[in-house]
Design an enzyme around this catalytic site. Structure first.
Site, PDB file in Angstrom:
ATOM      1  N   HIS A  10      68.135  42.529  93.730  1.00 27.14           N
ATOM      2  CA  HIS A  10      69.549  42.711  93.539  1.00 27.14           C
ATOM      3  C   HIS A  10      70.297  43.255  94.751  1.00 27.14           C
ATOM      4  O   HIS A  10      69.765  44.040  95.356  1.00 27.14           O
ATOM      5  CB  HIS A  10      69.450  43.809  92.209  1.00 27.14           C
ATOM      6  CG  HIS A  10      69.022  45.042  92.378  1.00 27.14           C
ATOM      7  ND1 HIS A  10      69.859  45.917  92.939  1.00 27.14           N
ATOM      8  CD2 HIS A  10      67.807  45.656  92.042  1.00 27.14           C
ATOM      9  CE1 HIS A  10      69.191  47.262  93.099  1.00 27.14           C
ATOM     10  NE2 HIS A  10      68.131  46.922  92.518  1.00 27.14           N
ATOM     11  N   ASP A  24      73.203  44.637  94.108  1.00 28.89           N
ATOM     12  CA  ASP A  24      74.184  45.762  93.598  1.00 28.89           C
ATOM     13  C   ASP A  24      73.531  47.239  93.697  1.00 28.89           C
ATOM     14  O   ASP A  24      72.406  47.373  94.050  1.00 28.89           O
ATOM     15  CB  ASP A  24      74.805  45.622  92.080  1.00 28.89           C
ATOM     16  CG  ASP A  24      73.253  45.922  91.232  1.00 28.89           C
ATOM     17  OD1 ASP A  24      72.445  45.341  91.555  1.00 28.89           O
ATOM     18  OD2 ASP A  24      73.803  46.530  89.962  1.00 28.89           O
ATOM     19  N   ASP A  74      66.882  51.054  97.338  1.00 27.20           N
ATOM     20  CA  ASP A  74      67.338  50.576  96.116  1.00 27.20           C
ATOM     21  C   ASP A  74      68.311  49.600  96.173  1.00 27.20           C
ATOM     22  O   ASP A  74      69.414  50.059  95.684  1.00 27.20           O
ATOM     23  CB  ASP A  74      67.293  51.396  95.055  1.00 27.20           C
ATOM     24  CG  ASP A  74      67.025  50.902  93.503  1.00 27.20           C
ATOM     25  OD1 ASP A  74      66.651  49.664  93.653  1.00 27.20           O
ATOM     26  OD2 ASP A  74      67.314  51.533  92.354  1.00 27.20           O
ATOM     27  N   GLU A  88      72.446  44.668  88.318  1.00 25.50           N
ATOM     28  CA  GLU A  88      70.891  45.158  87.986  1.00 25.50           C
ATOM     29  C   GLU A  88      70.978  46.471  87.345  1.00 25.50           C
ATOM     30  O   GLU A  88      70.106  47.076  86.586  1.00 25.50           O
ATOM     31  CB  GLU A  88      69.845  44.746  88.837  1.00 25.50           C
ATOM     32  CG  GLU A  88      68.516  45.137  88.515  1.00 25.50           C
ATOM     33  CD  GLU A  88      67.973  46.575  88.654  1.00 25.50           C
ATOM     34  OE1 GLU A  88      66.828  47.031  88.087  1.00 25.50           O
ATOM     35  OE2 GLU A  88      68.425  47.446  89.355  1.00 25.50           O
ATOM     36  N   GLU A  89      71.866  47.401  88.076  1.00 27.61           N
ATOM     37  CA  GLU A  89      71.793  48.731  87.914  1.00 27.61           C
ATOM     38  C   GLU A  89      72.586  49.182  86.418  1.00 27.61           C
ATOM     39  O   GLU A  89      72.762  50.319  86.347  1.00 27.61           O
ATOM     40  CB  GLU A  89      72.352  49.374  89.155  1.00 27.61           C
ATOM     41  CG  GLU A  89      72.003  49.136  90.399  1.00 27.61           C
ATOM     42  CD  GLU A  89      70.554  50.115  90.584  1.00 27.61           C
ATOM     43  OE1 GLU A  89      70.216  50.690  89.443  1.00 27.61           O
ATOM     44  OE2 GLU A  89      69.761  49.999  91.355  1.00 27.61           O
ATOM     45  N   GLU A 138      61.768  45.346  94.704  1.00 28.08           N
ATOM     46  CA  GLU A 138      62.072  46.736  94.366  1.00 28.08           C
ATOM     47  C   GLU A 138      61.325  47.999  95.139  1.00 28.08           C
ATOM     48  O   GLU A 138      60.281  47.623  95.794  1.00 28.08           O
ATOM     49  CB  GLU A 138      61.521  47.039  92.829  1.00 28.08           C
ATOM     50  CG  GLU A 138      62.518  46.035  91.774  1.00 28.08           C
ATOM     51  CD  GLU A 138      63.626  46.880  91.470  1.00 28.08           C
ATOM     52  OE1 GLU A 138      64.083  48.107  92.096  1.00 28.08           O
ATOM     53  OE2 GLU A 138      64.619  46.270  90.848  1.00 28.08           O
ATOM     54  N   HIS A 191      69.033  56.032  94.168  1.00 29.98           N
ATOM     55  CA  HIS A 191      69.924  56.809  93.521  1.00 29.98           C
ATOM     56  C   HIS A 191      70.461  58.169  93.856  1.00 29.98           C
ATOM     57  O   HIS A 191      71.446  58.911  93.504  1.00 29.98           O
ATOM     58  CB  HIS A 191      69.840  56.884  91.826  1.00 29.98           C
ATOM     59  CG  HIS A 191      69.683  55.272  91.512  1.00 29.98           C
ATOM     60  ND1 HIS A 191      69.576  55.036  90.080  1.00 29.98           N
ATOM     61  CD2 HIS A 191      69.500  54.119  91.805  1.00 29.98           C
ATOM     62  CE1 HIS A 191      69.196  53.946  89.844  1.00 29.98           C
ATOM     63  NE2 HIS A 191      69.376  53.185  90.937  1.00 29.98           N
TER      64      HIS A 191
END
Length: 358
Positions: free
Chosen positions: A75, A77, A101, A131-132, A160, A334
């Site tokens: 992903h 994003d 990530d 995805e997030e 991932e 994150h």
């Protein structure tokens, strides 16, 4: 916010490419500039690839007639930026939003897609959006509906963050609201009421006494967990509350189906009103698939269970064995200090190159 992306050189050192990807903000829902840059780079730098665009997702593949097809997905994003864009390099560490990530994984995938013109397996790469955030907006769901043939493969590898380990399958996840009801009254005459928050204590007692399973599947141990994650209730400082809600989260091993997970939570909380608000099945390891065995041989790694839910679940539902493998550290995802070890990026690139070239 819409950002004009610079030209990307996908043949560059994957570490430098990771930095270039991080420097293009792509918070969920605003991935268009980065998707456009990736699409342009694939079309101009990889004539051996068929390239298509789906919303803010970009897909490319070889069509060499190989007996097996491997799909690499990542992903593009990120979560909202926390003062950590643009990227910065400090020795052997690259800092920035999405480094772990999972723009490091994206960089590895993009670099290999362009530089491997004669892979041993046919190759599909998927760079997808959203995805997030809520699952309904996930780009893979749109691709599955509009371009299902692009998701067919003998093995899917999601980039991932796994800190360079092979993480097989994933847990399923269930959220539910457990509602307790009572009778409202003035707190000065509490005997006239029935306190719903006190009733919720019975729910919490059951959860505190719960003993989760540990399940071994294909040599990977999955640990379940049933937790209260939120408690709401109360009317005012002088009112006996007549309603309370305990939100629970159940992370379940992939040997349970989604329906079985729901039935288990209802059994544990029998006698209470349980409303399921979110549910995603897990994914079995899929390590017995021949392509997965080849990949494990290429890495030399001992696989472990994936704690958490990832999009391997989507591929498992399509009958495609899927695993997680990426250079990022999941514990840094994150965070404001998100970063990636540049050695992990280079290691992941070489491991995947070795596997894809046979």
């Amino acid at each position: 916010m819409t950002t004009t992306a610079p030209a990307l050189d996908l043949t560059a050192d994957p570490v430098e490419l990771t930095a270039a990807l991080v420097d293009v903000p792509s918070v969920s829902g605003d991935e268009g500039a980065l998707a456009g840059a990736i699409e342009h780079a694939l079309r101009t730098q990889a004539p051996h690839l068929e390239v298509v665009r789906s919303g803010a997702s970009v897909l490319a593949r070889t069509n060499l007639g190989r007996p097996r097809r491997v799909l690499l997905a990542g992903h593009i994003d990120t979560v909202p930026i926390a003062g950590n864009v643009p990227s910065r390099r400090d020795g052997d560490t690259l800092f920035g939003c999405g480094t772990s990530d999972m723009k490091a994984g994206d960089a590895v995938i993009a670099h290999l897609a362009v530089t491997l013109t004669e892979p041993a397996h046919d190759l599909t790469v998927v760079f997808y959006d959203c995805e997030e955030i809520e699952a309904a907006r996930n780009g893979l769901g749109r691709i599955e509906r509009e371009l299902p043939e692009w998701l067919r493969a003998d093995l899917a590898i999601l980039g991932e963050p796994t800190d360079g380990m092979v993480e097989a399958g994933c847990q399923g996840t269930l959220r539910a609201e457990v509602r307790t009801m009572g009778r409202r009254a003035h707190s000065a005459r509490s005997w006239l009421g029935d306190n719903a928050i006190h009733r919720a204590g019975q729910v919490l007692s059951r959860l505190a006494a719960y003993r989760p399973r540990r399940v071994d599947i294909d040599g990977c141990e999955y640990r379940e967990g049933l937790q209260a994650v939120k408690v709401t209730g109360g009317v005012a400082g002088n009112v006996v509350p007549d309603e309370a809600v305990v939100t629970v989260n159940f992370r379940f091993a992939p040997d349970r189906s989604a329906d079985q997970a729901v039935a288990h939570v209802r059994e544990v909380l029998d006698g209470f009103d349980v409303e399921v608000t979110d549910l995603s099945p897990g994914a079995l390891p899929g390590l017995a698939a021949p392509a997965a065995q080849e990949f494990l041989a290429a890495t030399g790694a001992t696989p472990r269970a994936k704690y958490g839910w990832t999009d391997v679940s989507r591929f498992a539902a399509l009958g495609v064995p899927a695993i997680n493998y990426g250079p990022g550290d999941p514990n840094l995802a994150h965070t404001r200090e998100e970063h990636v070890d540049v050695a992990r990026i280079r290691e992941a690139t070489e491991v995947l190159r070795r596997f894809l070239t046979g």
